[in-house]
Design an enzyme around this catalytic site. Structure first.
Site, mmCIF file in Angstrom:
data_model
loop_
_atom_site.group_PDB
_atom_site.id
_atom_site.type_symbol
_atom_site.label_atom_id
_atom_site.label_comp_id
_atom_site.label_asym_id
_atom_site.label_seq_id
_atom_site.Cartn_x
_atom_site.Cartn_y
_atom_site.Cartn_z
ATOM 1 N N ASP A 77 -9.527 -5.033 -5.431
ATOM 2 C CA ASP A 77 -8.915 -4.014 -4.580
ATOM 3 C C ASP A 77 -9.525 -2.647 -4.881
ATOM 4 O O ASP A 77 -9.397 -2.138 -6.004
ATOM 5 C CB ASP A 77 -7.403 -3.989 -4.805
ATOM 6 C CG ASP A 77 -6.642 -3.268 -3.715
ATOM 7 O OD1 ASP A 77 -7.211 -2.349 -3.102
ATOM 8 O OD2 ASP A 77 -5.478 -3.630 -3.475
ATOM 9 N N SER A 89 0.828 -1.201 0.000
ATOM 10 C CA SER A 89 0.000 0.000 0.000
ATOM 11 C C SER A 89 0.868 1.258 0.000
ATOM 12 O O SER A 89 1.674 1.456 -0.911
ATOM 13 C CB SER A 89 -0.955 -0.049 1.203
ATOM 14 O OG SER A 89 -1.901 0.980 1.157
ATOM 15 N N HIS A 107 -7.484 -5.335 -0.917
ATOM 16 C CA HIS A 107 -6.319 -4.674 -0.330
ATOM 17 C C HIS A 107 -5.741 -5.407 0.883
ATOM 18 O O HIS A 107 -4.520 -5.518 1.026
ATOM 19 C CB HIS A 107 -6.696 -3.244 0.061
ATOM 20 C CG HIS A 107 -5.554 -2.285 0.062
ATOM 21 N ND1 HIS A 107 -4.904 -1.882 -1.084
ATOM 22 C CD2 HIS A 107 -4.941 -1.635 1.084
ATOM 23 C CE1 HIS A 107 -3.946 -1.028 -0.774
ATOM 24 N NE2 HIS A 107 -3.938 -0.859 0.535
#
Length: 408
Positions: free
Chosen positions: A351, A183, A384
């Protein structure tokens, strides 16, 4: 869908409520959290003692001070009695994302967590903790109570935090590093690499759920916050530290999640994660979420609205000229990343933060990268959180990731 919408409304309501308060009210939750975190530190004495040593791994606590005075915590993990000298164990740095800390890499059971799997495979594992998170709240002259302590965005993580930890680990090991980011940890690396920084200390980079372009992000919570300028409202009202544990009232959530499967609660932020075990939320809420600066959230919101990868926009030409020597903030050029740098990039079809269309823009920027130096993995079902919390991550992601590292 109802659960996702409820979560969004809940968060936005609390954010708006915070934004209408005065500075003392805005900091009241943060002050309560600071006390509880200090108690927690006293109880567990850090990540090594609380999370690593109980799993029978050797662990060392380290600290490094950045050029602007932040004291960052790092943990070095090795398998016990590995039978190999330090020179035979390549160092791997693990960098977490937004609202997380180094425990990101230890949330899964030991036989499934990337940090432990790397140690078992005879890597020296170095876990970083970004400034402002629980174990990296020190500073040579400032306190987290000071507004100046929170005067930074991810630009500063690129220019200050990353060089500090890279130099420290490089000097400790005498070897170039493998880097694994998730991320925001990928954005930090991509920005640095686009400026050809850190290359003399880097062997390869692994980008999990990469964040670069954000203009097509589909996360309802993140997009709603950006489009409604909620971080800007908080900042204007005097909130310099954004502490999601205070905003989201973690203790009531923990009580609920002890009784029911709460994995769906992440969906409105991350997209529908495919592979989270119901029990992972208990571990997650015990240790996460972590604070960041409100200014950092403003920077990310600017990227969502503008669709580019630029430095922080101060909002007027005069301030931008003062900081950058130009009327608009400079762009990070992803096509400037050296074509011969070994890269492993893994992204997911579900995601909502690292949206497929945004990742495709990043990949287009890398279209001239040497084919034998770029590995791209796509998981249709991954969102995610699956990249760091997925029950099957070892088999579908970490095993090929480690195979990539061994070849570099």
């Amino acid at each position: 869908m109802a659960n996702a919408l409820a979560t969004i409304v809940f968060l936005l309501t609390l954010l708006c409520r915070s934004a209408t308060g005065v500075r003392t009210d805005a900091f009241s939750l943060g002050s309560q959290r600071r006390l509880s975190n200090l108690d927690a530190v006293a109880d567990d004495n850090g990540i090594c003692q609380s999370m690593v040593e109980p799993q029978n791994y050797d662990c060392e606590e380290h600290t490094v001070t950045t050029q602007d005075g932040y004291i960052l915590s790092l943990q070095k993990i090795t398998a016990q009695q590995s039978g190999r000298t330090a020179g035979d164990r390549p160092p791997v740095m693990l960098q977490h994302g937004l609202f997380m800390d180094g425990i990101t890499w230890l949330l899964l059971p030991a036989d499934k967590s990337l940090a432990f799997l790397l140690a078992d495979s005879n890597f020296d594992v170095w876990i970083t903790n970004t400034r402002g998170t629980k174990y990296s709240r020190g500073h040579t002259s400032l306190s987290p109570d000071d507004a100046a302590y929170w005067d930074w965005t991810w630009d500063t993580l690129v220019s200050s935090d990353l060089p500090a930890v890279f130099n420290y680990v490089y000097n400790q090991t005498g070897q170039r590093l493998h880097y694994v980011g998730h991320s925001l940890g990928t954005l930090m690396a991509l920005a640095a690499l686009s400026k050809e920084q850190l290359l003399d200390m880097l062997r390869s980079a692994v980008l999990l759920s990469p964040i670069a372009y954000m203009g097509q992000m589909t996360s309802p919570a993140a997009r709603s916050a950006a489009e409604n300028f909620l971080a800007e409202a908080l900042y204007s009202s005097g909130v310099d530290e954004f502490d999601p544990r205070g905003v989201l009232a973690v203790e009531p959530l923990q009580d609920i999640c002890h009784k029911t499967d709460c994995t769906h609660m992440l969906t409105s932020f991350t997209g529908p994660n495919c592979c989270l075990n119901a029990t992972i939320m208990d571990v997650f809420l015990d240790h996460e979420l972590q604070p960041t600066s409100t200014k950092n959230l403003i920077h990310l919101a600017q990227m969502i609205r503008d669709g580019n990868i630029s430095m922080y926009d101060y909002g007027n030409k005069g301030q931008n000229m003062k900081h950058y020597g130009q009327a608009t903030p400079p762009l990070y050029n992803m096509s400037s990343i050296p074509n011969d740098l070994p890269l492993f990039l893994s992204y997911g079809g579900a995601d909502a933060l690292s949206d497929v269309q945004d990742v495709k823009l990043l990949l287009d920027s890398l279209k001239d990268h040497d084919e034998d130096r770029l590995v791209i993995q796509y998981r249709e079902d991954y969102a995610h959180a699956d990249f760091v919390m997925g029950e099957n991550a070892k088999e579908v992601l970490y095993d090929p990731l480690m195979a990539f590292l061994r070849l570099q």
